[in-house]
Design a protein around this motif. Structure first.
Motif, PDB file in Angstrom:
ATOM      1  N   ARG A  18       0.858  -1.181   0.000  1.00 32.94           N
ATOM      2  CA  ARG A  18       0.000   0.000   0.000  1.00 32.94           C
ATOM      3  C   ARG A  18       0.900   1.239   0.000  1.00 32.94           C
ATOM      4  N   ILE A  19       0.397   2.336  -0.523  1.00 30.68           N
ATOM      5  CA  ILE A  19       1.245   3.499  -0.776  1.00 30.68           C
ATOM      6  C   ILE A  19       0.655   4.756  -0.155  1.00 30.68           C
ATOM      7  N   ILE A  20       1.525   5.529   0.489  1.00 29.31           N
ATOM      8  CA  ILE A  20       1.213   6.902   0.881  1.00 29.31           C
ATOM      9  C   ILE A  20       2.185   7.792   0.107  1.00 29.31           C
ATOM     10  N   ASP A  21       1.660   8.632  -0.758  1.00 35.98           N
ATOM     11  CA  ASP A  21       2.504   9.489  -1.587  1.00 35.98           C
ATOM     12  C   ASP A  21       2.430  10.919  -1.063  1.00 35.98           C
ATOM     13  N   THR A  22       3.572  11.467  -0.627  1.00 35.92           N
ATOM     14  CA  THR A  22       3.578  12.827  -0.093  1.00 35.92           C
ATOM     15  C   THR A  22       3.815  13.881  -1.170  1.00 35.92           C
ATOM     16  N   SER A  23       4.009  13.475  -2.415  1.00 35.45           N
ATOM     17  CA  SER A  23       4.227  14.440  -3.498  1.00 35.45           C
ATOM     18  C   SER A  23       2.890  14.993  -3.988  1.00 35.45           C
ATOM     19  N   THR A  24       2.967  15.876  -4.972  1.00 33.05           N
ATOM     20  CA  THR A  24       1.767  16.453  -5.581  1.00 33.05           C
ATOM     21  C   THR A  24       1.163  15.555  -6.650  1.00 33.05           C
ATOM     22  N   ALA A  25       1.858  14.484  -7.019  1.00 35.10           N
ATOM     23  CA  ALA A  25       1.546  13.729  -8.231  1.00 35.10           C
ATOM     24  C   ALA A  25       0.131  13.167  -8.300  1.00 35.10           C
ATOM     25  N   HIS A  26      -0.438  12.760  -7.174  1.00 36.65           N
ATOM     26  CA  HIS A  26      -1.708  12.025  -7.227  1.00 36.65           C
ATOM     27  C   HIS A  26      -2.820  12.648  -6.379  1.00 36.65           C
ATOM     28  N   ARG A  27      -2.679  13.896  -5.991  1.00 33.91           N
ATOM     29  CA  ARG A  27      -3.619  14.483  -5.032  1.00 33.91           C
ATOM     30  C   ARG A  27      -5.010  14.760  -5.596  1.00 33.91           C
ATOM     31  N   VAL A  28      -5.140  14.853  -6.888  1.00 37.28           N
ATOM     32  CA  VAL A  28      -6.473  15.041  -7.474  1.00 37.28           C
ATOM     33  C   VAL A  28      -6.860  13.849  -8.355  1.00 37.28           C
ATOM     34  N   TRP A  84      -7.115   7.706  -6.074  1.00 40.64           N
ATOM     35  CA  TRP A  84      -6.358   7.845  -4.832  1.00 40.64           C
ATOM     36  C   TRP A  84      -7.235   8.480  -3.758  1.00 40.64           C
ATOM     37  N   ALA A  85      -7.179   7.920  -2.544  1.00 43.73           N
ATOM     38  CA  ALA A  85      -7.858   8.541  -1.407  1.00 43.73           C
ATOM     39  C   ALA A  85      -7.056   9.760  -0.973  1.00 43.73           C
ATOM     40  N   TYR A  86      -7.739  10.850  -0.715  1.00 41.49           N
ATOM     41  CA  TYR A  86      -7.066  12.062  -0.262  1.00 41.49           C
ATOM     42  C   TYR A  86      -6.868  11.972   1.251  1.00 41.49           C
ATOM     43  N   GLY A  87      -5.623  12.086   1.679  1.00 41.83           N
ATOM     44  CA  GLY A  87      -5.285  11.755   3.061  1.00 41.83           C
ATOM     45  C   GLY A  87      -5.495  12.838   4.085  1.00 41.83           C
ATOM     46  N   PHE A  88      -6.646  13.491   4.056  1.00 42.04           N
ATOM     47  CA  PHE A  88      -7.017  14.488   5.058  1.00 42.04           C
ATOM     48  C   PHE A  88      -8.186  13.896   5.829  1.00 42.04           C
ATOM     49  N   ALA A  89      -7.885  13.229   6.925  1.00 36.88           N
ATOM     50  CA  ALA A  89      -8.872  12.409   7.626  1.00 36.88           C
ATOM     51  C   ALA A  89     -10.059  13.208   8.139  1.00 36.88           C
ATOM     52  N   GLU A  90      -9.843  14.469   8.491  1.00 37.61           N
ATOM     53  CA  GLU A  90     -10.909  15.286   9.078  1.00 37.61           C
ATOM     54  C   GLU A  90     -11.687  16.082   8.032  1.00 37.61           C
ATOM     55  N   MET A  91     -11.355  15.937   6.764  1.00 40.86           N
ATOM     56  CA  MET A  91     -11.915  16.797   5.726  1.00 40.86           C
ATOM     57  C   MET A  91     -13.429  16.706   5.618  1.00 40.86           C
ATOM     58  N   ALA A 141      -7.989   2.147   1.919  1.00 37.50           N
ATOM     59  CA  ALA A 141      -7.391   2.429   0.615  1.00 37.50           C
ATOM     60  C   ALA A 141      -6.046   1.741   0.446  1.00 37.50           C
ATOM     61  N   ARG A 142      -5.722   1.389  -0.777  1.00 35.54           N
ATOM     62  CA  ARG A 142      -4.364   0.952  -1.106  1.00 35.54           C
ATOM     63  C   ARG A 142      -3.509   2.147  -1.485  1.00 35.54           C
ATOM     64  N   LEU A 143      -4.126   3.175  -2.089  1.00 35.09           N
ATOM     65  CA  LEU A 143      -3.406   4.348  -2.573  1.00 35.09           C
ATOM     66  C   LEU A 143      -3.906   5.588  -1.849  1.00 35.09           C
ATOM     67  N   VAL A 144      -3.012   6.249  -1.127  1.00 34.64           N
ATOM     68  CA  VAL A 144      -3.375   7.450  -0.366  1.00 34.64           C
ATOM     69  C   VAL A 144      -2.446   8.593  -0.757  1.00 34.64           C
ATOM     70  N   ALA A 145      -3.038   9.704  -1.174  1.00 42.02           N
ATOM     71  CA  ALA A 145      -2.268  10.900  -1.510  1.00 42.02           C
ATOM     72  C   ALA A 145      -2.243  11.824  -0.307  1.00 42.02           C
ATOM     73  N   ASN A 146      -1.068  12.029   0.259  1.00 41.31           N
ATOM     74  CA  ASN A 146      -0.924  12.911   1.410  1.00 41.31           C
ATOM     75  C   ASN A 146      -1.149  14.363   0.968  1.00 41.31           C
ATOM     76  N   PRO A 147      -1.942  15.142   1.709  1.00 43.09           N
ATOM     77  CA  PRO A 147      -2.220  16.520   1.287  1.00 43.09           C
ATOM     78  C   PRO A 147      -0.984  17.414   1.347  1.00 43.09           C
ATOM     79  N   GLY A 148      -1.042  18.527   0.620  1.00 43.71           N
ATOM     80  CA  GLY A 148      -0.016  19.541   0.732  1.00 43.71           C
ATOM     81  C   GLY A 148      -0.232  20.379   1.978  1.00 43.71           C
TER      82      GLY A 148
END
Length: 312
Positions: A77-87, A91-98, A109-116
């Motif tokens: 499973r992947i957490i990506d901290t770059s901008t590459a997959h945020r939209v 990919w699940a957007y990794g802002f849990a409280e959003m 999720a298997r794929l999580v995009a960490n927010p900026g």
């Protein structure tokens, strides 16, 4: 068996912060590549495939390359901290409280995009008001922000701290992204549920960590012409029961004469404020956070915990 965690890019600013947060954890099996071998593609690929969760702390193109290495490898499973997959819709957007259900979405999720870092503060203010029907999706949103210089990575850190560099930055504060084309804008628009592209004016101050994000509003242009109290109530309802995101009370906000962007440096929390004077028809909503905490590494560790089925 302990879950295996691999930080691809652990020697960069965000990766080092994540590694520090996970240091001493006896419930994780940390996989690591020596710094001298960090460009060893075969070794990186082996580590990525061996990991239960790979946290990518890489530039956009390198993150895409790492994801491609794992094409068809569903065990990682992947957490990506770059901008590459945020939209990216996959990919699940990794802002849990959003919004409601995000914790469960991240957890499964298997794929999580960490927010900026900047979008975390902006979306934290915008999304609740859009969902509550207060902020029209077509409102001309402007976001003004200042970040600590660590947000620019190792190069900017060196530029700010090393006076002997030819490209040394001596300014106490500077504005950038002057063409209004900052790469975080699509993320703010998409996850803020905005129909119009927001104007985003970021800046950097001469302090390592910390961040202030501002959302100024004309109340008469919002649905129902809300009061300051209405805005605060909407934020408070949205984040009820949350520990990481705190909506500061009107009383405590009113006692402040100034707001220090470094006030939450070294923490993983975020505070939201509603500032203004009743009767003026204006409000300034503000998010205070650490650009490397809830704005980066802290969020990645929180997302990792959710993916491992732990409280976060």
């Amino acid at each position: 068996m302990k879950p295996k965690i691999f930080i691809d890019g652990e020697h960069g600013t965000t990766g080092l912060q994540i590694r520090t947060r996970l240091a001493g954890r006896d419930d994780l099996d940390m996989l690591s590549i020596p710094q001298a071998e960090r460009r060893n593609r075969a070794l990186r690929e082996d580590m990525l495939k061996e990991a239960d969760i790979a946290i990518l702390c890489l530039p956009d193109e390198a993150s895409r390359e790492a994801v491609a290495m794992l094409d068809g490898v569903n065990s990682t499973r992947i957490i990506d901290t770059s901008t590459a997959h945020r939209v990216h819709p996959d990919w699940a957007y990794g802002f849990a409280e959003m919004t409601a259900g995000m914790r469960d979405k991240i957890a499964g999720a298997r794929l999580v995009a960490n927010p900026g870092c900047y979008p975390t503060g902006a979306i934290a203010l915008i999304r609740p008001l859009v969902e509550a029907g207060i902020l029209p999706a077509g409102y001309p949103v402007s976001v003004n922000a200042v970040s600590g210089y660590t947000g620019g990575g190792k190069q900017m850190i060196a530029q700010m701290e090393d006076e002997d560099r030819e490209d040394h930055i001596g300014a106490p504060h500077f504005l950038y992204a002057l063409t209004l084309g900052h790469k975080h804008v699509p993320e703010m628009q998409t996850h803020g549920l905005l129909a119009r592209r927001p104007i985003f004016a970021p800046s950097v101050g001469r302090f390592p960590q910390g961040m202030i994000v501002q959302l100024p509003l004309h109340l008469a242009d919002l649905n129902g012409t809300p009061t300051l109290a209405d805005l605060h109530a909407a934020l408070e309802r949205h984040y009820a029961g949350q520990e990481i995101v705190e909506v500061v009370s009107p009383e405590d906000s009113a006692r402040l004469a100034r707001l220090d962007p470094t006030a939450l440096a070294g923490t993983d929390g975020m505070k939201l404020f509603v500032f203004g004077t009743e009767g003026t028809g204006q409000a300034n909503l503000v998010a205070l956070l650490d650009n490397l905490g809830k704005g980066a590494s802290g969020a990645a560790v929180q997302n990792m915990a959710l993916m491992l089925g732990k409280a976060a």
